[in-house]
Design an enzyme around this catalytic site. Structure first.
Site, PDB file in Angstrom:
ATOM      1  N   GLU A   1      60.553   0.583  38.049  1.00 13.16           N
ATOM      2  CA  GLU A   1      60.706   0.310  36.587  1.00 13.16           C
ATOM      3  C   GLU A   1      61.910   1.311  36.403  1.00 13.16           C
ATOM      4  OE1 GLU A   1      58.721   1.615  32.257  1.00 13.16           O
ATOM      5  OE2 GLU A   1      57.455   1.968  34.248  1.00 13.16           O
TER       6      GLU A   1
ATOM      7  N   ASN B   1      56.077   0.434  30.943  1.00 13.88           N
ATOM      8  CA  ASN B   1      56.596   0.863  29.415  1.00 13.88           C
ATOM      9  C   ASN B   1      57.730   0.565  29.043  1.00 13.88           C
ATOM     10  OD1 ASN B   1      53.785   1.747  29.501  1.00 13.88           O
ATOM     11  ND2 ASN B   1      54.351   3.976  29.551  1.00 13.88           N
TER      12      ASN B   1
ATOM     13  N   ASN C   1      53.395  -5.643  29.060  1.00 14.32           N
ATOM     14  CA  ASN C   1      52.855  -4.506  29.741  1.00 14.32           C
ATOM     15  C   ASN C   1      52.044  -3.520  28.903  1.00 14.32           C
ATOM     16  OD1 ASN C   1      53.118  -2.648  32.263  1.00 14.32           O
ATOM     17  ND2 ASN C   1      53.630  -1.452  30.504  1.00 14.32           N
ATOM     18  N   GLU C   2      50.444  -3.504  29.486  1.00 15.05           N
ATOM     19  CA  GLU C   2      49.912  -2.561  28.982  1.00 15.05           C
ATOM     20  C   GLU C   2      49.743  -2.770  27.344  1.00 15.05           C
ATOM     21  OE1 GLU C   2      50.518   1.158  30.410  1.00 15.05           O
ATOM     22  OE2 GLU C   2      49.813   0.929  32.429  1.00 15.05           O
TER      23      GLU C   2
ATOM     24  N   TYR D   1      45.558   4.756  37.919  1.00 11.15           N
ATOM     25  CA  TYR D   1      46.026   5.953  38.573  1.00 11.15           C
ATOM     26  C   TYR D   1      44.726   6.950  38.722  1.00 11.15           C
ATOM     27  CZ  TYR D   1      50.516   3.920  37.172  1.00 11.15           C
ATOM     28  OH  TYR D   1      51.587   3.158  37.306  1.00 11.15           O
TER      29      TYR D   1
ATOM     30  N   GLU E   1      49.478  -2.013  38.963  1.00 12.76           N
ATOM     31  CA  GLU E   1      49.925  -0.676  39.048  1.00 12.76           C
ATOM     32  C   GLU E   1      48.651   0.092  39.387  1.00 12.76           C
ATOM     33  OE1 GLU E   1      51.789   1.463  35.414  1.00 12.76           O
ATOM     34  OE2 GLU E   1      52.640  -0.540  34.910  1.00 12.76           O
TER      35      GLU E   1
ATOM     36  N   GLN F   1      55.064   3.785  41.930  1.00 15.92           N
ATOM     37  CA  GLN F   1      56.200   2.706  41.967  1.00 15.92           C
ATOM     38  C   GLN F   1      56.694   2.765  43.492  1.00 15.92           C
ATOM     39  OE1 GLN F   1      59.004   2.725  38.938  1.00 15.92           O
ATOM     40  NE2 GLN F   1      57.313   3.015  37.293  1.00 15.92           N
TER      41      GLN F   1
END
Length: 502
Positions: free
Chosen positions: A29, A74, A174-175, A246, A294, A351
Site C-alpha cells: 500500500e 485504506n 477496500n473495507e 490481524y 489482509e 504487508q
C-alpha cells in the site's frame, strides 16, 4: 513427568484440494515506507535504473510471492489512479487522507507493474469505490488491459507501455464496511455499487476475476450480515469475498496468543457458510471462494504511530518489529489457509516491505529478514501441490479465550510432480517438547530429506539489521521407519519435515 505425544495420519488419498499458489500473496500500500524507502529508493546504492532497490527485489524473490495487492488498503478509497501515470514531473502531490500524509505519486500503476515483473509476481489491483466508482474503475481497467485503439489504452501506450498489463485479479474497493473508510458504505449501498462496477469492468475484460469486500474483521458489528447483503446483490458478478484479520499480544499471554488461529478458523468457516447460504437462496450453481487479502500480526507499532506528524512524506508507519512468538503465529495462520485451500484461493500477507512486513530496510542502508519471513518462505516454497487432510490426535489446553487448543497445529502438502510430502508442524507448548508419531504409509519408499526447526529460548527475541537472532536450522530430530515418522518437536517451535521418494 509424562511425555507429551501426538499422532497424525497423512494419506495421499485424504485430499482437501489443489492449492492455489495465490495464497502466498502479499500486499503493498502507499503507506509509510512500503513504497518510498522500501521497494523504490532512487538514491540508494542498490537502486537500479528505475529506482527499485535490488537488495529488496532479491529478498522478495526468496519468498516467491505469486501476487501482490496494490495500491491499498485504506489509501485506495481516496486515490485517483490518473495521478500516478504519465510524466513524473507532471504528477500532482496530494493530501493522502487515509494515513494523513503527502502522496507524491512518483510511483504509480505502470511502475508497480514493472516492479511486479522483476519479482516474478502478478498484480492484484484495487479500485476506488470510496470517493469514486464505476467510471474510474472502467477507465482504469481499459488503461491496464485493453490492447489499444481507445482513449485510455492509447494513453497507456503514450506513457510508454505498448502492451497491456493484463491484470487478472481485481478488488472492488477496500473495507467498505469500516466507518474509518473514506466513502464508507452500508452493505446495501456497497452491494449495489459492487454489482454495477463488476458488470462494467467485465464488459471491458471478461477474463478478470473480482473480489468483493467482506467484513474488515470478525469484531465488526455488521459481521457477517455485511457479506450476506453484499452477495445478495453481487453474487453472480463477483468471484471472491475478502476477509481481513490481524492479531496481537498486548496482554502478553503467549499461550492465548498462539491459539488465535482458532478464531481465524471460525472466521473462515462463518464466511463459507454465509457464501453458501446466499448460493442456496439464489439457487445458484456458482461457488464464491475466499480471498483472505489482509492478514498478519499487527500491534507493536500502535503507540509510536500516534506520534507521527501529519502531512509528512513516507514517514515510518506501522513498522512492527516482529519477535519469535509472532513467527510461530504466522506459521499457524499459513497452515490454516492450507487446511481451507478448497475455499481460500487468495491470501495476502499485509504487508511486504517495512509496513507490518517480513522485510525491513534502512533508508539509504541495509535490508533484512524479520522473524516472520521464515515461516512465510517455508510454506511458500514447500506448500505447493495438494493440501492433504491430516487426521490428528493431540493433547490440548485451555487459554483465556479458547478451550481445547491442540498443542499440535499442523498441515500437510503433497507435491505429486516432485514426489515430495511436507508436514508443517507447530508445537504450541511453551515448556515441553512434543513427540510426534506420523503415519505416512501411503507414501511408499519415501525418505526424510530435511527437518527444519525454528526455536528460541526467548519468545520476545527479534531480528535487526545487525543480528539475525531468530532463524531456522536444519538439525531437526526425526526418523522414518516402516512408514512411520517419529519426530521430536521442541517446545514452542515451528517445524518443516520434508519427505521425498527415493
Amino acid at each position: 513427568m509424562t511425555t507429551l505425544k501426538a499422532k497424525m495420519i497423512v494419506d495421499k488419498d485424504f485430499r482437501i484440494s489443489e492449492i492455489d499458489e495465490r495464497i502466498y500473496g502479499s500486499f503493498i500500500e502507499h503507506l509509510g515506507r512500503a513504497v518510498y524507502g522500501g521497494l523504490y529508493e532512487p538514491d540508494h546504492p542498490e537502486a537500479d535504473e528505475n529506482g527499485f532497490r535490488k537488495d529488496v527485489i532479491e529478498l522478495v524473490k526468496q519468498l516467491d510471492v505469486p501476487i501482490v495487492r496494490y495500491p491499498g488498503g485504506n489509501m485506495v478509497s481516496g486515490y485517483n489512479w490518473e495521478d500516478g501515470v504519465g510524466p513524473r514531473e507532471q504528477r500532482p502531490r496530494r493530501l493522502e487522507l487515509a494515513w494523513r500524509t503527502i502522496e507524491t505519486n512518483e510511483l504509480g500503476t505502470n511502475e508497480f507493474a514493472d516492479w511486479a515483473k522483476l519479482v516474478n509476481s502478478e498484480v492484484m489491483m484495487a479500485v476506488n469505490l470510496g470517493t469514486r466508482g464505476i467510471d474510474a474503475a472502467r477507465n482504469l481497467i481499459e488503461y491496464c488491459n485493453h490492447p489499444g485503439g481507445t482513449y485510455y489504452s492509447d494513453l497507456r501506450r503514450k506513457h510508454g507501455y505498448e502492451k497491456p498489463h493484463n491484470i487478472k485479479t481485481w478488488c472492488l474497493g477496500n473495507e467498505m464496511d469500516g466507518p474509518w473508510q473514506i466513502g464508507h458504505k452500508t452493505a446495501e449501498e456497497y452491494g449495489r455499487l459492487a454489482l454495477e462496477t463488476a458488470k462494467a469492468m467485465k464488459l471491458v475484460d471478461n477474463s478478470i476475476e473480482l473480489v468483493a469486500c467482506g467484513s474488515s474483521n470478525t469484531g465488526m458489528p455488521t459481521f457477517p450480515q455485511y457479506e450476506a447483503t453484499t452477495l445478495e446483490h453481487a453474487y453472480e458478478a463477483v468471484d471472491y469475498i475478502s476477509l481481513h484479520q490481524y492479531y496481537g499480544n498486548k496482554s502478553n499471554d503467549p499461550a492465548n496468543y498462539l491459539a488465535k488461529t482458532l478464531d481465524m478458523e471460525h472466521f473462515i468457516k462463518t464466511i463459507i457458510s454465509t457464501c453458501d447460504y446466499v448460493k442456496a437462496k439464489k439457487r445458484s450453481r456458482k461457488t464464491i471462494n475466499l480471498s483472505f487479502d489482509e492478514w498478519n500480526v499487527w500491534y507493536h507499532s500502535h503507540d509510536q504511530d500516534k506520534q507521527i506528524e501529519p502531512w509528512s512524506i513516507a514517514p515510518p508507519q506501522l513498522e512492527d518489529v516482529y519477535n519469535f512468538e509472532d513467527a510461530l503465529l504466522v506459521g499457524s495462520m499459513l497452515m490454516t489457509f492450507l487446511r481451507h485451500s478448497d475455499r481460500v484461493k487468495i491470501a495476502c500477507m499485509a504487508q511486504l516491505i517495512n509496513v507490518i512486513a517480513p522485510i525491513m530496510t534502512e533508508t539509504g542502508g541495509r535490508a533484512w529478514k524479520q522473524t516472520i519471513f521464515y515461516p512465510y518462505a517455508h510454506v511458500s516454497a514447500y506448500g505447493r501441490g495438494v493440501a492433504l487432510q491430516p487426521v490428528v490426535s493431540s493433547p490440548k489446553y485451555d487459554s483465556k479465550d479458547f478451550t481445547d487448543v491442540p498443542y499440535l497445529d499442523t498441515a500437510a502438502v503433497y507435491n505429486e510432480e516432485k514426489q515430495e510430502v511436507t508436514v508443517f508442524a507447530l508445537n504450541r507448548h511453551l515448556q515441553e517438547s512434543l513427540e510426534l508419531h506420523c503415519d505416512v504409509r501411503s507414501f511408499e519408499d519415501y525418505q526424510i530429506v530435511d527437518h527444519i526447526v525454528m526455536e528460541h529460548d526467548d519468545l520476545k527475541a527479534v531480528n535487526t539489521a545487525d543480528s539475525q537472532a531468530v532463524q531456522p536450522h536444519h538439525n531437526g530430530v526425526s526418523v522414518l521407519d516402516d512408514g512411520i515418522v517419529e519426530a521430536k518437536l521442541p517446545k514452542a517451535s515451528w517445524n518443516v519435515i520434508r519427505l521425498r521418494k527415493r
